[in-house]
Design a protein around this motif. Structure first.
Motif, PDB file in Angstrom:
ATOM      1  N   TYR A 166       4.942  44.684 -49.963  1.00  0.00           N
ATOM      2  CA  TYR A 166       5.675  43.994 -51.031  1.00  0.00           C
ATOM      3  C   TYR A 166       5.371  44.630 -52.390  1.00  0.00           C
ATOM      4  O   TYR A 166       6.272  44.784 -53.229  1.00  0.00           O
ATOM      5  N   SER A 167       4.126  44.984 -52.621  1.00  0.00           N
ATOM      6  CA  SER A 167       3.738  45.567 -53.902  1.00  0.00           C
ATOM      7  C   SER A 167       4.468  46.883 -54.147  1.00  0.00           C
ATOM      8  O   SER A 167       4.955  47.140 -55.258  1.00  0.00           O
ATOM      9  N   VAL A 168       4.560  47.714 -53.115  1.00  0.00           N
ATOM     10  CA  VAL A 168       5.269  48.997 -53.239  1.00  0.00           C
ATOM     11  C   VAL A 168       6.719  48.755 -53.634  1.00  0.00           C
ATOM     12  O   VAL A 168       7.246  49.396 -54.564  1.00  0.00           O
ATOM     13  N   LEU A 169       7.389  47.813 -52.962  1.00  0.00           N
ATOM     14  CA  LEU A 169       8.813  47.610 -53.239  1.00  0.00           C
ATOM     15  C   LEU A 169       9.071  46.934 -54.572  1.00  0.00           C
ATOM     16  O   LEU A 169      10.022  47.283 -55.270  1.00  0.00           O
ATOM     17  N   ILE A 170       8.240  45.955 -54.928  1.00  0.00           N
ATOM     18  CA  ILE A 170       8.424  45.322 -56.239  1.00  0.00           C
ATOM     19  C   ILE A 170       8.274  46.367 -57.343  1.00  0.00           C
ATOM     20  O   ILE A 170       9.092  46.443 -58.269  1.00  0.00           O
ATOM     21  N   GLY A 189      -3.861  49.563 -53.534  1.00  0.00           N
ATOM     22  CA  GLY A 189      -4.431  48.420 -54.253  1.00  0.00           C
ATOM     23  C   GLY A 189      -4.173  47.128 -53.494  1.00  0.00           C
ATOM     24  O   GLY A 189      -5.071  46.293 -53.323  1.00  0.00           O
ATOM     25  N   GLY A 190      -2.925  46.954 -53.022  1.00  0.00           N
ATOM     26  CA  GLY A 190      -2.595  45.770 -52.239  1.00  0.00           C
ATOM     27  C   GLY A 190      -3.340  45.722 -50.924  1.00  0.00           C
ATOM     28  O   GLY A 190      -3.810  44.665 -50.494  1.00  0.00           O
ATOM     29  N   VAL A 276       1.702  42.930 -60.402  1.00  0.00           N
ATOM     30  CA  VAL A 276       2.618  43.046 -59.261  1.00  0.00           C
ATOM     31  C   VAL A 276       1.942  42.567 -57.981  1.00  0.00           C
ATOM     32  O   VAL A 276       2.509  41.789 -57.204  1.00  0.00           O
ATOM     33  N   VAL A 277       0.723  43.029 -57.747  1.00  0.00           N
ATOM     34  CA  VAL A 277       0.005  42.650 -56.525  1.00  0.00           C
ATOM     35  C   VAL A 277      -0.257  41.149 -56.492  1.00  0.00           C
ATOM     36  O   VAL A 277      -0.187  40.526 -55.422  1.00  0.00           O
ATOM     37  N   SER A 278      -0.519  40.534 -57.634  1.00  0.00           N
ATOM     38  CA  SER A 278      -0.743  39.088 -57.675  1.00  0.00           C
ATOM     39  C   SER A 278       0.483  38.331 -57.189  1.00  0.00           C
ATOM     40  O   SER A 278       0.375  37.338 -56.455  1.00  0.00           O
ATOM     41  N   ILE A 279       1.670  38.785 -57.575  1.00  0.00           N
ATOM     42  CA  ILE A 279       2.907  38.141 -57.135  1.00  0.00           C
ATOM     43  C   ILE A 279       3.130  38.394 -55.645  1.00  0.00           C
ATOM     44  O   ILE A 279       3.506  37.483 -54.889  1.00  0.00           O
ATOM     45  N   PHE A 282       0.663  36.164 -53.673  1.00  0.00           N
ATOM     46  CA  PHE A 282       1.084  34.764 -53.706  1.00  0.00           C
ATOM     47  C   PHE A 282       2.273  34.559 -52.762  1.00  0.00           C
ATOM     48  O   PHE A 282       2.287  33.651 -51.926  1.00  0.00           O
ATOM     49  N   PHE A 283       3.280  35.427 -52.877  1.00  0.00           N
ATOM     50  CA  PHE A 283       4.499  35.279 -52.083  1.00  0.00           C
ATOM     51  C   PHE A 283       4.204  35.358 -50.591  1.00  0.00           C
ATOM     52  O   PHE A 283       4.653  34.521 -49.802  1.00  0.00           O
ATOM     53  N   ASP A 284       3.427  36.352 -50.183  1.00  0.00           N
ATOM     54  CA  ASP A 284       3.149  36.486 -48.752  1.00  0.00           C
ATOM     55  C   ASP A 284       2.282  35.333 -48.249  1.00  0.00           C
ATOM     56  O   ASP A 284       2.471  34.866 -47.121  1.00  0.00           O
TER      57      ASP A 284
END
Length: 377
Positions: A166-170, A189-190, A276-279, A282-284
């Motif tokens: 998710y982090s890569v795509l965001i 990082g993620g 970005v990773v925080s979002i 949270f989402f996952d």
């Protein structure tokens, strides 16, 4: 033919071998018929070109193998092969990442700086291949892909891999011209954001009841422990800015309003990768089913996240993220939220959603908005 009985090998599927282009890795068979006495024989060398007939002929051996030291070359070849379905590629890459994460997190395995360094190098190879496969996906197709993939017994593995994707795509959609190196770095990082958990008691990590103050204080140490471990291992990661990965590891629990940990720094001082990773984290955490907790529908999840904007997560990046999740119109009617102290790292028997607490009446005695965080068109 070369033989080697001391080196580590892994098995690959016949249909996932590169065809019609020079091979990047060696292929071996185990010619031994005696259980426990392996005897590996090299049958294909790098540079050779195989066709369907060759692969069909290999099936008489029942299994074919690749050197563990050449796993990165195998993943690179797999990621670049247009004849293989994306879900097959991602499934193999994910399993490789799980193998390396298990080397890091499994309390039953030996752990030292050298082993950690080798595992981090393996994570790097896995993430390079993963970025190559998913970089042109959109968030919706990635969500479906994640749902189609198999899950493992240890939630941390799946969660870390999902967060990395998710982090890569965001970030890719936020920064369309992002370099490959930056995509790999934010993915790592993620993937490694919970590295410090290796030094936290599994009893605390797996506890589904309320944590004591002392237990939560232990949990809060893992970002700084993670950075220390990363620096001690000192992986090479050619071409990457390792300091950006360190930022994610240490900042992924910092909140925009400064109420997070370990340093309590505010949003303007957070690295964009960390935001970005925080979002993604949270989402996952609230949309992917765990063995002990049901997932929330996407609309409910995004409404819950919206209520934390400006407190936990960055408003601009979150608004951008919502726009990229198609066919979801947030109406503001989902009147549930998570407690302000909800932590994506803590196990829950079920997600502790609760009804939105009513706002107090203002000084002019008018009723406060039912949903002040409602997303408008």
């Amino acid at each position: 033919m070369d033989t080697n009985s001391k080196t580590v090998y892994f098995t690959i599927d016949f249909h996932l071998v590169a065809r019609e282009k020079p091979l990047l890795y060696n292929i071996y068979i185990n010619s031994s018929t005696v259980k426990g006495k392996d005897h590996y024989v090299k049958i294909v060398r790098p540079g050779e070109i195989l066709n369907d007939g060759d692969i069909e002929g290999f099936k008489k051996y029942q299994r074919i193998h690749v050197l563990e030291s050449e796993r990165g070359l195998y993943l690179k070849s797999l990621a670049e092969d247009d004849n293989i379905e994306s879900i097959d590629k991602v499934s193999v890459i994910k399993d490789s990442a799980v193998k390396h994460l298990d080397d890091i997190f499994n309390p039953g395995k030996e752990f030292n700086t050298e082993i950690l360094g080798e595992a981090l190098d393996g994570c790097h190879d896995s993430m390079k291949a993963m970025v190559d496969v998913i970089k042109d996906y959109d968030i919706n197709s990635l969500k479906k892909l994640i749902g189609d993939l198999s899950f493992h017994d240890f939630y941390t593995y799946d969660h870390s891999i999902n967060v990395s994707m998710y982090s890569v795509l965001i970030y890719k959609q936020l920064k369309p011209n992002a370099s490959e190196a930056d995509l790999v770095a934010i993915g790592l990082g993620g993937l490694l954001h919970d590295l410090g958990k290796t030094k936290i008691s599994t009893e605390i990590l797996n506890k589904t009841g309320n944590l004591t103050d002392e237990e939560f204080a232990e949990i809060k140490k893992h970002p700084e422990i993670g950075v220390e471990l990363f620096r001690e291992a000192n992986p090479e990661f050619p071409g990457l800015k390792k300091e950006t990965i360190e930022k994610v590891i240490v900042e992924h629990h910092e909140n925009i309003d400064g109420s997070g940990y370990p340093k309590g720094i505010k949003g303007e001082d957070h690295h964009i990768f960390s935001k970005v990773v925080s979002i993604a984290d949270f989402f996952d955490a609230i949309t992917t089913k765990r063995s002990y907790s049901q997932a929330l529908p996407i609309e409910d999840a995004l409404e819950i996240m919206k209520r934390t904007v400006g407190k936990k997560i960055d408003s601009d990046i979150f608004d951008f993220f919502v726009k990229k999740v198609s066919k979801v119109l947030l109406t503001g009617k989902t009147m549930i939220e998570l407690p302000v102290d909800f932590n994506t790292e803590v196990a829950h028997a079920k997600l502790p959603v609760q009804k939105v607490q009513p706002k107090k009446l203002g000084e002019n005695f008018t009723k406060a908005s039912d949903n002040p965080n409602k997303i408008t068109k």
